[in-house]
Design a protein around this motif. Structure first.
Motif, short mmCIF file in Angstrom:
data_model
loop_
_atom_site.label_atom_id
_atom_site.label_comp_id
_atom_site.label_asym_id
_atom_site.label_seq_id
_atom_site.Cartn_x
_atom_site.Cartn_y
_atom_site.Cartn_z
N GLU A 93 0.84 -1.20 0.00
CA GLU A 93 0.00 0.00 0.00
C GLU A 93 0.87 1.25 0.00
OE1 GLU A 93 -3.36 2.31 2.68
OE2 GLU A 93 -2.81 0.26 3.18
N ARG A 94 0.55 2.15 -0.90
CA ARG A 94 1.34 3.37 -1.06
C ARG A 94 0.43 4.59 -0.95
NH1 ARG A 94 5.32 4.18 -6.25
NH2 ARG A 94 5.45 6.45 -6.26
N ASP A 95 0.88 5.62 -0.24
CA ASP A 95 0.10 6.83 -0.07
C ASP A 95 -0.07 7.53 -1.42
OD1 ASP A 95 -0.40 9.75 0.50
OD2 ASP A 95 -0.48 8.97 2.54
N GLU A 96 -1.30 7.85 -1.78
CA GLU A 96 -1.58 8.45 -3.08
C GLU A 96 -1.01 9.86 -3.19
OE1 GLU A 96 -2.83 7.11 -5.83
OE2 GLU A 96 -2.79 5.21 -4.73
N ASP A 97 -0.93 10.57 -2.07
CA ASP A 97 -0.42 11.95 -2.08
C ASP A 97 1.08 11.98 -1.83
OD1 ASP A 97 -2.99 13.05 -2.53
OD2 ASP A 97 -3.44 12.80 -0.40
N GLU A 98 1.54 11.20 -0.85
CA GLU A 98 2.97 11.13 -0.54
C GLU A 98 3.52 9.84 -1.13
OE1 GLU A 98 4.71 13.45 0.92
OE2 GLU A 98 3.02 14.76 1.37
N THR A 101 5.73 7.26 0.70
CA THR A 101 5.25 6.66 1.95
C THR A 101 4.56 5.33 1.66
OG1 THR A 101 4.93 8.84 2.97
CG2 THR A 101 3.75 6.99 3.96
N ARG A 103 2.78 1.78 3.45
CA ARG A 103 2.11 1.37 4.69
C ARG A 103 2.03 -0.16 4.80
NH1 ARG A 103 -1.72 5.73 3.17
NH2 ARG A 103 -1.19 7.55 4.44
#
Length: 257
Positions: A93-98, A101, A103
């Motif tokens: 899982e990867r932060d769409e904005d950052e 980042t 998870r």
């Protein structure tokens, strides 16, 4: 011409017997070899494939885009996340904005260790931050990833067994093949000036540094989150909130993290 690897991913719109066999046959007709195949998300399948001919990949793309029982999602040179998705059967899982980042939850420690090990194998300077509440498995995961990457590791500061604050390193600990582990709370709020000078020296080395609690580290130093190449978040479950409300200059639960 050398064989080149590609990552292929498609969504299954209508599953039916023999679907995978038909796609495998198509790849065979185009002289494209399958290296690895696995489900990567619900109703999605990912493949690592290899071909000597870029034209064959373009033909494959065109043919797959005409099929109504699947939807082509990706066909590209494989990224690290693609390789791990095929290996573990799910995407990180990867932060769409950052975008830097990533998870994880504690049930995904195997995937996390594999991800960090691949990062540790890369040469040169790399600054990695890892967020998480106490006793979630941050330090253990970093050590396990170092072992998987065949790298030595050195704690500059830690609370794994007891509070560790180093003010100097042995000569054989100063190398680009080391993984340097820093507790951002201990190093910035508990340590001496000699320790902080050591941290500054290590930060200049062309090697991988892992900082636990990067938010406290940047709050108390001249570094910013922009200086980090990757930020990893580790939670017990998806609903857990990572907070530093108890962190001050005295004792807190993070002293035994």
């Amino acid at each position: 011409m050398e064989e080149k690897e590609w990552y292929l991913e498609y969504q299954i719109n209508k599953n039916r017997p023999g679907l995978l066999g038909e796609i495998a046959s198509l790849l065979g007709l185009l002289s494209i070899n399958i290296i690895t195949i696995n489900g990567v998300e619900h109703q999605r399948r990912g493949m690592l494939i290899k071909s000597k001919n870029d034209e064959a990949i373009l033909r494959l793309k065109y043919i797959l885009e005409t099929m109504d029982f699947i939807s082509l999602r990706k066909i590209r040179e494989p990224k690290l996340r693609d390789r791990l998705a095929v290996r573990h059967g799910r995407y990180i899982e990867r932060d769409e904005d950052e975008k830097k980042t990533f998870r994880f939850i504690r049930d995904e420690l195997g995937l996390l260790v594999d991800f960090m090990a691949e990062l540790f194998k890369q040469d040169g300077h790399r600054l990695i931050g890892i967020r998480g509440m106490p006793r979630v498995g941050k330090t253990e995961s970093v050590v396990a990833a170092s072992v998987c990457a065949s790298k030595r590791w050195s704690f500059l500061s830690s609370t794994l067994l007891r509070q560790t604050i180093r003010s100097q390193l042995a000569e054989d600990e100063l190398s680009k093949d080391h993984i340097y582990i820093i507790d951002g709370i201990v190093s910035t709020m508990r340590a001496s000036e000699r320790h902080q000078l050591l941290i500054s020296e290590i930060m200049r080395l062309s090697a991988t540094k892992v900082v636990e609690h990067p938010d406290i580290f940047v709050r108390e130093t001249e570094y910013t989150l922009e200086d980090f190449d990757y930020i990893i978040e580790l939670r017990i479950d998806e609903g857990e909130k990572i907070t530093y409300d108890t962190v001050d200059s005295g004792f807190s639960s993070f002293d035994i993290s």
